[in-house]
Motif scaffolding. Structure first.
Motif, PDB file in Angstrom:
ATOM      1  N   ALA A  84     -19.187 -17.295  18.305  1.00 61.82           N
ATOM      2  CA  ALA A  84     -17.886 -17.754  17.823  1.00 61.82           C
ATOM      3  C   ALA A  84     -16.944 -18.058  18.986  1.00 61.82           C
ATOM      4  CB  ALA A  84     -17.266 -16.702  16.898  1.00 61.82           C
ATOM      5  N   LEU A  85     -16.963 -17.172  19.990  1.00 59.65           N
ATOM      6  CA  LEU A  85     -16.118 -17.414  21.165  1.00 59.65           C
ATOM      7  C   LEU A  85     -16.518 -18.691  21.886  1.00 59.65           C
ATOM      8  CD1 LEU A  85     -15.810 -13.796  22.605  1.00 59.65           C
ATOM      9  CD2 LEU A  85     -14.029 -15.146  21.495  1.00 59.65           C
ATOM     10  N   ILE A  86     -17.827 -18.911  21.997  1.00 64.64           N
ATOM     11  CA  ILE A  86     -18.306 -20.140  22.666  1.00 64.64           C
ATOM     12  C   ILE A  86     -17.872 -21.373  21.869  1.00 64.64           C
ATOM     13  CG2 ILE A  86     -20.363 -21.446  23.295  1.00 64.64           C
ATOM     14  CD1 ILE A  86     -21.717 -18.749  23.902  1.00 64.64           C
ATOM     15  N   LEU A  91     -14.447 -26.069  21.052  1.00 63.48           N
ATOM     16  CA  LEU A  91     -13.467 -26.751  20.222  1.00 63.48           C
ATOM     17  C   LEU A  91     -12.169 -26.980  20.987  1.00 63.48           C
ATOM     18  CD1 LEU A  91     -12.695 -27.863  17.446  1.00 63.48           C
ATOM     19  CD2 LEU A  91     -11.976 -25.570  16.792  1.00 63.48           C
ATOM     20  N   PHE A  92     -11.746 -25.979  21.742  1.00 70.20           N
ATOM     21  CA  PHE A  92     -10.538 -26.114  22.557  1.00 70.20           C
ATOM     22  C   PHE A  92     -10.695 -27.225  23.583  1.00 70.20           C
ATOM     23  CE2 PHE A  92      -8.218 -24.985  26.426  1.00 70.20           C
ATOM     24  CZ  PHE A  92      -6.922 -24.988  25.952  1.00 70.20           C
ATOM     25  N   ILE A  97      -9.523 -32.765  25.321  1.00 67.17           N
ATOM     26  CA  ILE A  97      -9.962 -34.117  25.707  1.00 67.17           C
ATOM     27  C   ILE A  97      -9.343 -35.157  24.776  1.00 67.17           C
ATOM     28  CG2 ILE A  97     -11.960 -35.635  25.870  1.00 67.17           C
ATOM     29  CD1 ILE A  97     -13.591 -33.155  26.701  1.00 67.17           C
ATOM     30  N   ILE A  98      -9.382 -34.884  23.457  1.00 68.00           N
ATOM     31  CA  ILE A  98      -8.804 -35.830  22.489  1.00 68.00           C
ATOM     32  C   ILE A  98      -7.310 -36.010  22.718  1.00 68.00           C
ATOM     33  CG2 ILE A  98      -8.302 -36.200  20.037  1.00 68.00           C
ATOM     34  CD1 ILE A  98     -10.975 -34.838  19.410  1.00 68.00           C
TER      35      ILE A  98
END
Length: 304
Positions: A84-86, A91-92, A97-98
């Motif tokens: 989950a942390l990975i 996601l972060f 980047i987006i």
């Protein structure tokens, strides 16, 4: 178990020693008693030991699987947390980047919009300047045309005055009346008139009359208007009346003289669509009407 048996044997030997020193009967009883008690005791001790060992084994056996079952569960939870942390980190990074891409795109679009606004402002200023220049040119051209028209009116007026003077001289020389008109011209009272049969615009009619040594008719009074009616009872004819180019609310004759007599039809002139600047006479009612100058009508020429 072996310890218990050794202890029992020692007791049996002790019993025998007692038997030998005190008599046969006593020895026998003690031997039976000791042997029974020792056996019961030994068996009890043995059973307790066996039971305790059995319980210990059972406890260890039951405890071991619990430890083994909890260990994989904890490992699974840890793996889930790490995963989950990975995922959150990934996601972060994706969101970062987006966001960077969108920010870059926004800045580029803002710069492009600023460039377009500047270009639009430049074009607008140039357009306004061009429109102003064109407007000035158009006003200048209109003023020049007005001056030319005034000059033409003055020339025509002077020309008519000269012709009238010559005509008066000829009439005086012929005895005071003129009784002959050119071919195709019609004499009404003391004047000659030409009633065309071909359709022309107002400007074309004006030029036609000048070429035939006449003028698009100028009607000065009701008596002249009444005298024309038998000849124009059918048809519609241009007359030499037009709106003043300096003031469209007033009318002026082609010879430059102002309008002092009129025979307008009811509700006329109405300048429909702001485009009716020339006058015609409607033969069957012998009244005037305003209409666009580009339309084609017959015309009435008056001789000099």
């Amino acid at each position: 178990m072996k310890n218990i048996q050794d202890h029992t044997r020692r007791k049996e030997k002790h019993s025998k020693r007692n038997v030998n020193s005190n008599g046969d009967e006593l020895v026998t009883e003690m031997d039976d008693t000791l042997t029974t008690n020792d056996i019961c005791t030994a068996e009890g001790v043995y059973m307790n030991v066996v039971k305790r060992k059995t319980e210990e084994k059972s406890f260890k056996k039951n405890k071991a699987p619990t430890t083994n079952e909890e260990s994989p569960s904890n490992i699974t939870k840890a793996r889930i947390i790490v995963t989950a942390l990975i995922l959150l980190i990934i996601l972060f990074l994706i969101l970062t980047i987006i966001t960077s891409i969108l920010l870059k795109y926004y800045l580029a679009m803002s710069e492009e919009m600023s460039h377009l606004r500047n270009h639009e402002n430049v074009l607008l200023k140039e357009g306004l300047s061009d429109v102003k220049n064109r407007t000035d040119d158009q006003q200048r051209m209109i003023l020049e045309e007005v001056e030319m028209i005034k000059k033409e009116f003055d020339d025509v007026k002077l020309f008519i005055q000269n012709i009238k003077a010559i005509n008066k001289t000829l009439v005086d020389m012929s005895g005071g009346t003129r009784n002959t008109c050119r071919p195709e011209w019609k004499q009404i009272r003391s004047d000659c008139y030409y009633f065309s049969t071909n359709l022309k615009t107002w400007e074309e009619s004006k030029e036609f009359c000048v070429k035939h040594n006449g003028i698009l008719i100028v009607i000065k009074d009701e008596s002249e208007m009444t005298s024309l009616w038998p000849s124009i009872s059918e048809g519609r004819y241009w007359i030499g009346l037009k709106r003043n180019p300096n003031n469209i609310n007033t009318w002026v004759w082609i010879d430059g003289s102002p309008l002092t007599y009129s025979a307008w039809n009811k509700g006329e002139p109405n300048n429909d669509r702001n485009n009716e600047h020339c006058a015609e006479v409607i033969g069957d009612i012998n009244l005037w009407n305003d209409l666009p100058c580009h339309l084609e009508r017959k015309c009435i020429c008056k001789g000099f």
